[in-house]
Scaffold this motif. Structure first.
Motif, PDB file in Angstrom:
ATOM      1  N   ASP B  82      87.325 -33.628  34.700  1.00 32.62           N
ATOM      2  CA  ASP B  82      85.897 -33.931  34.770  1.00 32.62           C
ATOM      3  C   ASP B  82      85.139 -33.157  33.682  1.00 32.62           C
ATOM      4  O   ASP B  82      85.087 -31.929  33.720  1.00 32.62           O
ATOM      5  N   PRO B  83      84.539 -33.857  32.720  1.00 33.33           N
ATOM      6  CA  PRO B  83      83.865 -33.176  31.611  1.00 33.33           C
ATOM      7  C   PRO B  83      82.363 -32.979  31.828  1.00 33.33           C
ATOM      8  O   PRO B  83      81.642 -32.659  30.889  1.00 33.33           O
ATOM      9  N   THR B  84      81.906 -33.200  33.065  1.00 28.62           N
ATOM     10  CA  THR B  84      80.469 -33.252  33.309  1.00 28.62           C
ATOM     11  C   THR B  84      79.792 -31.898  33.087  1.00 28.62           C
ATOM     12  O   THR B  84      78.636 -31.838  32.689  1.00 28.62           O
ATOM     13  N   GLY B  85      80.518 -30.830  33.370  1.00 26.12           N
ATOM     14  CA  GLY B  85      79.900 -29.505  33.246  1.00 26.12           C
ATOM     15  C   GLY B  85      79.057 -29.148  34.452  1.00 26.12           C
ATOM     16  O   GLY B  85      78.324 -28.162  34.426  1.00 26.12           O
ATOM     17  N   LEU B  86      79.133 -29.954  35.512  1.00 27.36           N
ATOM     18  CA  LEU B  86      78.366 -29.694  36.743  1.00 27.36           C
ATOM     19  C   LEU B  86      79.246 -28.961  37.743  1.00 27.36           C
ATOM     20  O   LEU B  86      80.348 -29.399  38.032  1.00 27.36           O
ATOM     21  N   ARG B  87      78.731 -27.840  38.260  1.00 23.57           N
ATOM     22  CA  ARG B  87      79.417 -27.123  39.342  1.00 23.57           C
ATOM     23  C   ARG B  87      79.059 -27.858  40.627  1.00 23.57           C
ATOM     24  O   ARG B  87      77.964 -27.699  41.160  1.00 23.57           O
ATOM     25  N   ARG B  88      79.972 -28.695  41.096  1.00 20.72           N
ATOM     26  CA  ARG B  88      79.624 -29.617  42.175  1.00 20.72           C
ATOM     27  C   ARG B  88      79.470 -28.917  43.528  1.00 20.72           C
ATOM     28  O   ARG B  88      79.002 -29.522  44.486  1.00 20.72           O
ATOM     29  N   THR B  89      79.884 -27.665  43.610  1.00 15.95           N
ATOM     30  CA  THR B  89      79.736 -26.931  44.876  1.00 15.95           C
ATOM     31  C   THR B  89      78.400 -26.205  44.966  1.00 15.95           C
ATOM     32  O   THR B  89      78.063 -25.655  46.011  1.00 15.95           O
ATOM     33  N   ALA B  90      77.631 -26.173  43.882  1.00 10.64           N
ATOM     34  CA  ALA B  90      76.348 -25.449  43.895  1.00 10.64           C
ATOM     35  C   ALA B  90      75.375 -26.142  44.859  1.00 10.64           C
ATOM     36  O   ALA B  90      75.393 -27.361  45.003  1.00 10.64           O
ATOM     37  N   ARG B  91      74.545 -25.354  45.520  1.00 10.42           N
ATOM     38  CA  ARG B  91      73.579 -25.893  46.498  1.00 10.42           C
ATOM     39  C   ARG B  91      72.225 -25.251  46.270  1.00 10.42           C
ATOM     40  O   ARG B  91      72.134 -24.066  45.942  1.00 10.42           O
ATOM     41  N   LEU B  92      71.172 -26.035  46.512  1.00  8.77           N
ATOM     42  CA  LEU B  92      69.802 -25.560  46.319  1.00  8.77           C
ATOM     43  C   LEU B  92      69.509 -24.324  47.168  1.00  8.77           C
ATOM     44  O   LEU B  92      68.787 -23.419  46.731  1.00  8.77           O
ATOM     45  N   GLU B  93      70.113 -24.254  48.357  1.00 15.55           N
ATOM     46  CA  GLU B  93      69.820 -23.134  49.272  1.00 15.55           C
ATOM     47  C   GLU B  93      70.295 -21.795  48.729  1.00 15.55           C
ATOM     48  O   GLU B  93      69.880 -20.745  49.210  1.00 15.55           O
ATOM     49  N   GLU B  94      71.180 -21.824  47.727  1.00 14.44           N
ATOM     50  CA  GLU B  94      71.706 -20.569  47.182  1.00 14.44           C
ATOM     51  C   GLU B  94      70.619 -19.718  46.529  1.00 14.44           C
ATOM     52  O   GLU B  94      70.768 -18.503  46.406  1.00 14.44           O
ATOM     53  N   GLY B  95      69.538 -20.355  46.072  1.00 16.05           N
ATOM     54  CA  GLY B  95      68.595 -19.633  45.222  1.00 16.05           C
ATOM     55  C   GLY B  95      67.406 -19.068  45.972  1.00 16.05           C
ATOM     56  O   GLY B  95      66.909 -19.689  46.913  1.00 16.05           O
ATOM     57  N   ALA B  96      66.960 -17.906  45.528  1.00 12.41           N
ATOM     58  CA  ALA B  96      65.727 -17.334  46.073  1.00 12.41           C
ATOM     59  C   ALA B  96      64.546 -17.986  45.359  1.00 12.41           C
ATOM     60  O   ALA B  96      64.669 -18.412  44.212  1.00 12.41           O
ATOM     61  N   PRO B  97      63.389 -18.061  46.025  1.00 19.25           N
ATOM     62  CA  PRO B  97      62.205 -18.623  45.355  1.00 19.25           C
ATOM     63  C   PRO B  97      61.805 -17.768  44.153  1.00 19.25           C
ATOM     64  O   PRO B  97      61.871 -16.544  44.207  1.00 19.25           O
ATOM     65  N   LEU B  98      61.436 -18.446  43.073  1.00 18.59           N
ATOM     66  CA  LEU B  98      61.056 -17.741  41.845  1.00 18.59           C
ATOM     67  C   LEU B  98      59.553 -17.830  41.638  1.00 18.59           C
ATOM     68  O   LEU B  98      58.922 -18.833  41.973  1.00 18.59           O
ATOM     69  N   ALA B  99      59.015 -16.769  41.033  1.00 19.49           N
ATOM     70  CA  ALA B  99      57.618 -16.799  40.607  1.00 19.49           C
ATOM     71  C   ALA B  99      57.508 -17.604  39.310  1.00 19.49           C
ATOM     72  O   ALA B  99      58.514 -17.921  38.676  1.00 19.49           O
ATOM     73  N   LEU B 100      56.267 -17.916  38.928  1.00 21.57           N
ATOM     74  CA  LEU B 100      56.029 -18.803  37.787  1.00 21.57           C
ATOM     75  C   LEU B 100      56.757 -18.346  36.519  1.00 21.57           C
ATOM     76  O   LEU B 100      57.461 -19.135  35.876  1.00 21.57           O
ATOM     77  N   ALA B 101      56.610 -17.074  36.150  1.00 22.80           N
ATOM     78  CA  ALA B 101      57.187 -16.601  34.884  1.00 22.80           C
ATOM     79  C   ALA B 101      58.701 -16.752  34.899  1.00 22.80           C
ATOM     80  O   ALA B 101      59.324 -17.153  33.895  1.00 22.80           O
ATOM     81  N   ASP B 102      59.327 -16.479  36.053  1.00 17.31           N
ATOM     82  CA  ASP B 102      60.787 -16.586  36.146  1.00 17.31           C
ATOM     83  C   ASP B 102      61.228 -18.049  36.108  1.00 17.31           C
ATOM     84  O   ASP B 102      62.288 -18.372  35.560  1.00 17.31           O
ATOM     85  N   ALA B 103      60.424 -18.921  36.694  1.00 21.09           N
ATOM     86  CA  ALA B 103      60.763 -20.345  36.671  1.00 21.09           C
ATOM     87  C   ALA B 103      60.672 -20.896  35.249  1.00 21.09           C
ATOM     88  O   ALA B 103      61.512 -21.687  34.818  1.00 21.09           O
ATOM     89  N   VAL B 104      59.653 -20.469  34.504  1.00 18.91           N
ATOM     90  CA  VAL B 104      59.516 -20.907  33.111  1.00 18.91           C
ATOM     91  C   VAL B 104      60.698 -20.382  32.292  1.00 18.91           C
ATOM     92  O   VAL B 104      61.304 -21.107  31.497  1.00 18.91           O
ATOM     93  N   ALA B 105      61.077 -19.123  32.523  1.00 16.55           N
ATOM     94  CA  ALA B 105      62.217 -18.543  31.800  1.00 16.55           C
ATOM     95  C   ALA B 105      63.497 -19.309  32.134  1.00 16.55           C
ATOM     96  O   ALA B 105      64.333 -19.560  31.252  1.00 16.55           O
ATOM     97  N   ALA B 106      63.648 -19.714  33.406  1.00 19.63           N
ATOM     98  CA  ALA B 106      64.849 -20.472  33.806  1.00 19.63           C
ATOM     99  C   ALA B 106      64.874 -21.822  33.105  1.00 19.63           C
ATOM    100  O   ALA B 106      65.933 -22.291  32.664  1.00 19.63           O
ATOM    101  N   ALA B 107      63.712 -22.448  32.972  1.00 20.90           N
ATOM    102  CA  ALA B 107      63.646 -23.757  32.301  1.00 20.90           C
ATOM    103  C   ALA B 107      64.124 -23.633  30.852  1.00 20.90           C
ATOM    104  O   ALA B 107      64.830 -24.511  30.340  1.00 20.90           O
ATOM    105  N   VAL B 108      63.761 -22.536  30.202  1.00 19.40           N
ATOM    106  CA  VAL B 108      64.185 -22.325  28.808  1.00 19.40           C
ATOM    107  C   VAL B 108      65.677 -22.000  28.759  1.00 19.40           C
ATOM    108  O   VAL B 108      66.433 -22.560  27.951  1.00 19.40           O
ATOM    109  N   ARG B 109      66.102 -21.100  29.655  1.00 19.84           N
ATOM    110  CA  ARG B 109      67.516 -20.683  29.663  1.00 19.84           C
ATOM    111  C   ARG B 109      68.438 -21.880  29.903  1.00 19.84           C
ATOM    112  O   ARG B 109      69.518 -21.965  29.319  1.00 19.84           O
ATOM    113  N   LEU B 110      68.014 -22.800  30.746  1.00 19.72           N
ATOM    114  CA  LEU B 110      68.857 -23.952  31.095  1.00 19.72           C
ATOM    115  C   LEU B 110      68.745 -25.101  30.092  1.00 19.72           C
ATOM    116  O   LEU B 110      69.396 -26.129  30.245  1.00 19.72           O
TER     117      LEU B 110
END
Lengths: 83, 402
Positions: B82-110
């Motif tokens: 599978d060349p998708t590069g998606l970790r199919r076991t990842a789940r939304l519940e794994e993450g803690a809520p992020l504040a605005l600055a961290d969410a913007v940084a995540a958007a850039v990092r990803l």
């Protein structure tokens, strides 16, 4: 010669680079002189990470010192101190 | 972060609705992935507009965002998986809520947003050299590094393990066995091969050479890998096929090895997952242009002989396996500029054949056989062929390449 420099010289030797052919192997730009091919450079990075228990990141690889044994040894030593 | 310049959401972002009620966001060029909530999508939307940093801060400053990085590696399952590069076991519940600055940084990092879109666009290119970290790099430039640095594995062993059983005797389970091997097994019948002289060029551990010999062919098999040749000889002897198979070192330059062979020595020249390396060389070996290689092979081919080429499909191989497991879809981000693919385009293959005085006389797009497991890989490969097959025949006169 520092620990890191000695390890690097040995690595180059094991890759077939004869130090005797290079007046100043420590200061030669091994990258420009194509002393190692791209896979060997990755093996070098992996070898450094394993031997010195550090992680080399993109910023380290962009550092102009990365391309000489002397400079690379400085990067290794500074990362070891910081670790 | 009032007043700070904001990154822009990229044109390249694609959003899927995920099974768990959230969203799955990807940049298909980078093959980055994240599970997110609706608030993060709203933020990506805002970063595509001309809202000022103060507007964004006012609108989103007190909110939280969920972003869970689900990026794996397109190479994690090997080059046949599978060349998708998606970790199919990842789940939304794994993450803690992020504040605005961290969410913007995540958007850039990803890779969903960029501070400078031109710099991002320029990064989607081949690396100039191994230390060039400003560019994404193509598959050849990235896979060796992945295997050595991430897996701490030997690239040759890693590759052989994907294709073959530990003793190199049979194909490993997966698309290589279920598509390529299944086709060859069915196509190269006794009727097609009995009494024929076959050159297996780039034979590896001799899987196909033994198949051809078992069906009555007399096989010369060449490879550059001495370990594979030793295994091929051993396995051929085990099968009682030593009399019909010769395994010899393919010395470089390959044209010289081929020039030592009498003209018109073979009825069939076979290349499996080999020709592509002449279009997109891996490593620093000095190898001929694909047209020159094919011309060298044409010389040792009988006038009524055929060159059989099995290759990963130029469009679909290494494209992401998306959609439902049983109802696949994909996003094609490349054809001529290959970052994940390695095979030539149809035109490149046709031109190389023309250069060599050959014509493509047969094309087959290979899909899994009936015995393949009913899984995502089979469903994808059944809709989007992962390999294709060409037969090339000598033309009377080599044509110009106009």
């Amino acid at each position: 010669m520092s620990d890191a420099e000695q390890w690097l010289v040995d690595f180059f030797g094991a890759s077939g680079v004869d130090a005797g052919d290079h007046e100043n192997l420590l200061n030669d730009n091994y990258f420009d002189r194509e002393l190692l091919d791209s896979l060997e450079i990755i093996r070098l990075i992996v070898g450094i990470e394993d031997r010195f228990a550090i992680k080399l990141d993109a910023q380290d690889m962009q550092d102009p010192r990365f391309c000489t044994i002397r400079g690379l040894a400085q990067i290794i030593d500074s990362k070891r101190k910081a670790a | 972060m009032p007043g700070a310049p904001l990154p822009s959401t990229l044109d390249d972002v694609v959003v899927f609705v995920s099974e768990e009620g959230g969203f799955l966001v990807t940049n298909p060029f980078l093959r980055t992935w994240a599970h997110t909530d609706a608030a993060f999508l709203e933020l990506l939307g805002a970063l595509r507009t001309t809202l000022t940093p103060d507007d964004v801060s006012r609108r989103f400053g007190t909110r939280t965002f969920r972003v869970v990085d689900a990026t794996g590696s397109p190479f994690a399952d090997g080059l046949l998986g599978d060349p998708t590069g998606l970790r199919r076991t990842a789940r939304l519940e794994e993450g803690a809520p992020l504040a605005l600055a961290d969410a913007v940084a995540a958007a850039v990092r990803l890779g969903f947003a960029a501070d400078d879109v031109d710099t991002y666009a320029a990064s989607l290119a081949r690396r100039e050299h191994v230390l060039d970290r400003g560019r994404h790099g193509d598959i050849h430039q990235r896979v060796g590094e992945y295997v050595l640095r991430e897996l701490r594995a030997d690239p040759d062993a890693w590759w052989a393990h994907q294709k073959f059983s530990a003793d190199l005797r049979v194909p490993a389970p997966g698309p290589y066995r279920d598509v390529q091997w299944e086709f060859a097994h069915r196509y190269f019948t006794h009727e097609r091969l009995a009494g024929r002289r076959v050159l297996d060029f780039g034979c590896g551990p001799g899987l196909f050479a033994r198949l051809f010999a078992s069906r009555g062919a007399d096989v010369l098999a060449l490879d550059v890998n001495a370990d594979h040749l030793a295994a091929a000889r051993r396995l051929s002897a085990d099968d009682g096929l030593s009399g019909a198979t010769r395994f010899e070192m393919l010395e470089l330059p390959v044209e010289k090895t081929l020039a030592a062979i009498e003209p018109s020595s073979f009825d069939l020249v076979f290349l499996s997952d080999v020709l592509m390396f002449y279009f997109h060389p891996y490593g620093s070996a000095d190898i001929p242009e694909p047209g020159a290689l094919l011309a060298s092979l044409r010389r040792v081919l009988a006038p009524d002989g055929r060159i059989a080429v099995l290759e990963p499909n130029g469009t679909f191989w290494q494209q992401p396996w998306l959609g439902a497991a049983s109802r696949p879809l994909t996003i094609v981000t490349e054809y001529r500029h290959r970052w994940y693919g390695v095979t030539p385009t149809l035109e490149e293959l046709s031109r190389a054949a023309e250069d060599a005085g050959l014509a493509i006389t047969r094309v087959r797009e290979l899909v899994p056989g009936d015995a393949a497991p009913r899984d995502r890989a089979t469903a994808f490969a059944s809709e989007f062929p992962l390999w294709w097959y060409f037969e090339l025949a000598p033309t009377a006169v080599a044509r110009s390449t106009a």
